[in-house]
Write a protein that holds these residues in place. Structure first.
Motif, PDB file in Angstrom:
ATOM      1  N   ASP A 106       0.827  -1.308  -0.006  1.00 28.44           N
ATOM      2  CA  ASP A 106       0.043  -0.119  -0.047  1.00 28.44           C
ATOM      3  C   ASP A 106       0.759   1.164   0.170  1.00 28.44           C
ATOM      4  O   ASP A 106       0.274   2.231  -0.411  1.00 28.44           O
ATOM      5  N   PHE A 107       2.058   1.163   0.446  1.00 26.14           N
ATOM      6  CA  PHE A 107       3.125   2.387  -0.032  1.00 26.14           C
ATOM      7  C   PHE A 107       3.126   2.338  -1.168  1.00 26.14           C
ATOM      8  O   PHE A 107       3.324   3.627  -1.655  1.00 26.14           O
ATOM      9  N   GLY A 108       3.174   1.395  -1.969  1.00 24.92           N
ATOM     10  CA  GLY A 108       3.436   1.574  -3.442  1.00 24.92           C
ATOM     11  C   GLY A 108       4.119   0.622  -4.367  1.00 24.92           C
ATOM     12  O   GLY A 108       4.067   0.506  -5.524  1.00 24.92           O
ATOM     13  N   VAL A 109       5.202   0.056  -3.612  1.00 31.25           N
ATOM     14  CA  VAL A 109       6.237  -0.831  -4.460  1.00 31.25           C
ATOM     15  C   VAL A 109       6.695  -1.966  -3.454  1.00 31.25           C
ATOM     16  O   VAL A 109       6.907  -1.593  -2.204  1.00 31.25           O
ATOM     17  N   ASN A 110       6.748  -3.221  -3.987  1.00 31.14           N
ATOM     18  CA  ASN A 110       7.008  -4.412  -3.332  1.00 31.14           C
ATOM     19  C   ASN A 110       8.656  -3.821  -2.450  1.00 31.14           C
ATOM     20  O   ASN A 110       9.762  -3.818  -3.235  1.00 31.14           O
ATOM     21  N   ASP A 111       8.786  -4.336  -1.128  1.00 33.09           N
ATOM     22  CA  ASP A 111       9.840  -4.242  -0.570  1.00 33.09           C
ATOM     23  C   ASP A 111      10.504  -2.770  -0.451  1.00 33.09           C
ATOM     24  O   ASP A 111      11.515  -2.522  -0.308  1.00 33.09           O
ATOM     25  N   GLY A 112       9.623  -1.684  -0.889  1.00 38.15           N
ATOM     26  CA  GLY A 112      10.056  -0.378  -1.171  1.00 38.15           C
ATOM     27  C   GLY A 112      10.461   0.283   0.392  1.00 38.15           C
ATOM     28  O   GLY A 112       9.855  -0.006   1.373  1.00 38.15           O
ATOM     29  N   GLY A 113      11.110   1.364  -0.253  1.00 41.06           N
ATOM     30  CA  GLY A 113      11.491   2.274   1.290  1.00 41.06           C
ATOM     31  C   GLY A 113      11.604   3.808   0.745  1.00 41.06           C
ATOM     32  O   GLY A 113      10.675   4.141  -0.259  1.00 41.06           O
ATOM     33  N   ALA A 114      12.702   4.226   1.030  1.00 36.95           N
ATOM     34  CA  ALA A 114      12.788   5.882   0.836  1.00 36.95           C
ATOM     35  C   ALA A 114      13.156   6.134  -0.699  1.00 36.95           C
ATOM     36  O   ALA A 114      13.024   7.267  -1.125  1.00 36.95           O
ATOM     37  N   ASP A 115      13.664   4.997  -1.387  1.00 38.39           N
ATOM     38  CA  ASP A 115      13.962   5.548  -2.734  1.00 38.39           C
ATOM     39  C   ASP A 115      12.634   5.108  -3.683  1.00 38.39           C
ATOM     40  O   ASP A 115      12.811   5.342  -5.180  1.00 38.39           O
ATOM     41  N   TYR A 116      11.692   5.021  -3.173  1.00 36.37           N
ATOM     42  CA  TYR A 116      10.134   4.971  -3.986  1.00 36.37           C
ATOM     43  C   TYR A 116       9.871   6.496  -4.308  1.00 36.37           C
ATOM     44  O   TYR A 116       9.661   7.253  -3.647  1.00 36.37           O
ATOM     45  N   PRO A 117       9.875   6.719  -5.709  1.00 34.44           N
ATOM     46  CA  PRO A 117       9.731   8.021  -6.118  1.00 34.44           C
ATOM     47  C   PRO A 117       8.461   8.811  -5.794  1.00 34.44           C
ATOM     48  O   PRO A 117       8.285   9.995  -5.892  1.00 34.44           O
ATOM     49  N   GLN A 118       7.390   7.776  -5.685  1.00 34.31           N
ATOM     50  CA  GLN A 118       6.170   8.531  -5.307  1.00 34.31           C
ATOM     51  C   GLN A 118       5.616   8.621  -3.804  1.00 34.31           C
ATOM     52  O   GLN A 118       4.415   8.417  -3.526  1.00 34.31           O
ATOM     53  N   ARG A 119       6.591   8.366  -3.011  1.00 35.56           N
ATOM     54  CA  ARG A 119       6.262   8.194  -1.632  1.00 35.56           C
ATOM     55  C   ARG A 119       5.450   9.433  -1.061  1.00 35.56           C
ATOM     56  O   ARG A 119       4.644   9.136  -0.196  1.00 35.56           O
ATOM     57  N   GLU A 120       5.757  10.503  -1.534  1.00 34.88           N
ATOM     58  CA  GLU A 120       4.892  11.749  -1.034  1.00 34.88           C
ATOM     59  C   GLU A 120       3.455  11.788  -1.520  1.00 34.88           C
ATOM     60  O   GLU A 120       2.635  11.930  -0.742  1.00 34.88           O
ATOM     61  N   ALA A 121       3.307  11.493  -2.889  1.00 32.36           N
ATOM     62  CA  ALA A 121       2.226  11.359  -3.388  1.00 32.36           C
ATOM     63  C   ALA A 121       1.185  10.215  -2.684  1.00 32.36           C
ATOM     64  O   ALA A 121      -0.045  10.123  -2.560  1.00 32.36           O
ATOM     65  N   SER A 122       1.995   8.953  -2.606  1.00 27.67           N
ATOM     66  CA  SER A 122       1.353   7.673  -2.090  1.00 27.67           C
ATOM     67  C   SER A 122       0.737   8.374  -0.478  1.00 27.67           C
ATOM     68  O   SER A 122      -0.199   7.826  -0.136  1.00 27.67           O
ATOM     69  N   GLN A 123       1.497   8.874   0.191  1.00 22.86           N
ATOM     70  CA  GLN A 123       1.156   9.681   1.442  1.00 22.86           C
ATOM     71  C   GLN A 123      -0.248  10.217   1.491  1.00 22.86           C
ATOM     72  O   GLN A 123      -1.079  10.186   2.113  1.00 22.86           O
ATOM     73  N   ARG A 124      -0.290  11.200   0.576  1.00 23.99           N
ATOM     74  CA  ARG A 124      -1.466  11.948   0.195  1.00 23.99           C
ATOM     75  C   ARG A 124      -2.654  10.795   0.130  1.00 23.99           C
ATOM     76  O   ARG A 124      -3.747  10.944   0.571  1.00 23.99           O
ATOM     77  N   GLU A 125      -2.344  10.010  -0.847  1.00 26.94           N
ATOM     78  CA  GLU A 125      -3.447   9.116  -1.292  1.00 26.94           C
ATOM     79  C   GLU A 125      -3.816   8.341   0.236  1.00 26.94           C
ATOM     80  O   GLU A 125      -5.318   8.118   0.316  1.00 26.94           O
ATOM     81  N   PHE A 126      -3.050   7.957   0.847  1.00 29.26           N
ATOM     82  CA  PHE A 126      -3.253   7.248   2.042  1.00 29.26           C
ATOM     83  C   PHE A 126      -4.128   8.012   3.108  1.00 29.26           C
ATOM     84  O   PHE A 126      -5.136   7.585   3.559  1.00 29.26           O
ATOM     85  N   LEU A 127      -3.779   9.273   3.214  1.00 27.00           N
ATOM     86  CA  LEU A 127      -4.486   9.990   4.154  1.00 27.00           C
ATOM     87  C   LEU A 127      -5.722  10.606   3.595  1.00 27.00           C
ATOM     88  O   LEU A 127      -6.745  10.799   4.200  1.00 27.00           O
TER      89      LEU A 127
END
Length: 348
Positions: A106-127
């Motif tokens: 649900d973060f957006g990528v399997n085994d993903g971390g800080a290098d996921y380029p859409q992490r900020e956009a994904s946070q907005r979708e989550f919230l």
């Protein structure tokens, strides 16, 4: 979206959000907590009925609440909508207060971390999905970590929802083992939680509470066997144990998910008291291999690989309160149990 829903670490009930956000300490003692992880939003979810039947006061979603696995936020939004449209999900989250965090899918990528380029956009979708108000602190900072305290003095339950994705450094890879390609890495520059979340966690563990549930989407205690877990960053796991000791935070139990099976693990050496990790997964998926990875810290007599959820029952009325953790199957029957006295979770 959802009605009457509060999610700390990300989730809020629109009807009660303003009052609860203003006062994070709720007066009623919590005696029943339901938890689980890993929901394939396109698959049937009959287990939601069994979870709702528990009549818990608190519901914890511990990660992989959908399987987005995408850089496209429209795709992610549509998958959240599929979960929202699930009648069983809507009925379940209407039964009690809810808290949640994310894991990799649900973060957006399997085994993903800080290098996921859409992490900020994904946070907005989550919230957005969880109807978090525009003025919430969760909208003002990176990451979705959060915490709340429930109950009066002497019966306080603190729930800490960690974010093990937004800040996490890349993991060290090697020859693939049964659990995956990851190996322990003692690089002092690598982090699981990031500096800001570590500082925040220090503050949270210093708040008064009798029982503390720390929700980590990945296993905290389990040994490394190739999979994602805290053992891949051993200095970070040691930092957590030192923080629990240094803050005199009694009553800590970890809850995790991710693995598509359930088990109980414990650290008993070089810890202020035994540190238990109740791993509960999956809500509607079967593990294809059917056998767990090696785990020298496993204390449950077995693991469980069918659909399952977790239940914590707290008996506050005893002179020495009791915490009873259960993994329950799709029919609501107990398949793994672990019971501890609160005195067992105090510094030696």
């Amino acid at each position: 979206m959802l009605k009457t829903l509060l999610l700390a670490a990300s989730l809020l009930i629109p009807a009660a959000a303003s009052a609860l956000a203003a006062d994070p300490i709720h007066s009623s003692a919590v005696t029943r907590v339901v938890f689980g992880s890993c929901i394939k939003q396109d698959q049937p979810t009959p287990i939601f009925s069994a979870m709702a039947a528990e009549r818990a006061q608190l519901l914890l979603f511990t990660g992989d609440n959908i399987y987005a696995d995408t850089d496209d936020m429209t795709v992610m939004r549509n998958k959240y909508q599929t979960l929202s449209d699930n009648p069983g999900f809507a009925s379940l989250v209407d039964t009690c207060t809810v808290m949640a965090t994310w894991d990799d899918h649900d973060f957006g990528v399997n085994d993903g971390g800080a290098d996921y380029p859409q992490r900020e956009a994904s946070q907005r979708e989550f919230l957005d999905f969880w109807n978090v108000p525009a003025n919430s602190p969760l909208r003002q900072r990176p990451g979705i970590y959060d915490a709340r305290i429930f109950g009066p003095e002497g019966k306080r339950l603190q729930v800490i929802m960690l974010d093990t994705r937004f800040f996490r450094s890349p993991l060290k890879k090697g020859e693939r083992r049964v659990g995956g390609p990851y190996y322990p890495d003692a690089d002092t520059q690598k982090t699981m939680l990031g500096d800001s979340q570590w500082r925040w966690l220090d503050e949270q563990l210093r708040r008064p509470a009798e029982v503390r549930l720390i929700v980590s989407s990945i296993q905290f205690v389990a040994q490394d066997a190739g999979q994602e877990c805290w053992a891949n960053l051993p200095l970070e796991r040691e930092r957590m144990l030192n923080l629990i000791r240094d803050t005199n935070a009694n009553g800590v139990v970890f809850i995790s998910g991710d693995r598509h099976w359930s088990e109980v693990s414990a650290l008993v050496e070089k810890t202020p008291y035994p540190i238990y990790d109740i791993t509960c997964s999956s809500l509607n998926q079967l593990h294809p291999r059917g056998t767990p990875t090696d785990n020298v810290f496993r204390v449950s007599k077995s693991t469980y690989h069918q659909e399952n959820y977790g239940l914590l029952t707290i008996d506050w009325e005893s002179a020495d309160p009791t915490l009873s953790f259960e993994i329950r199957d799709i029919e609501g029957d107990s398949v793994i149990e672990q019971t501890r006295k609160l005195s067992d979770l105090r510094g030696r």
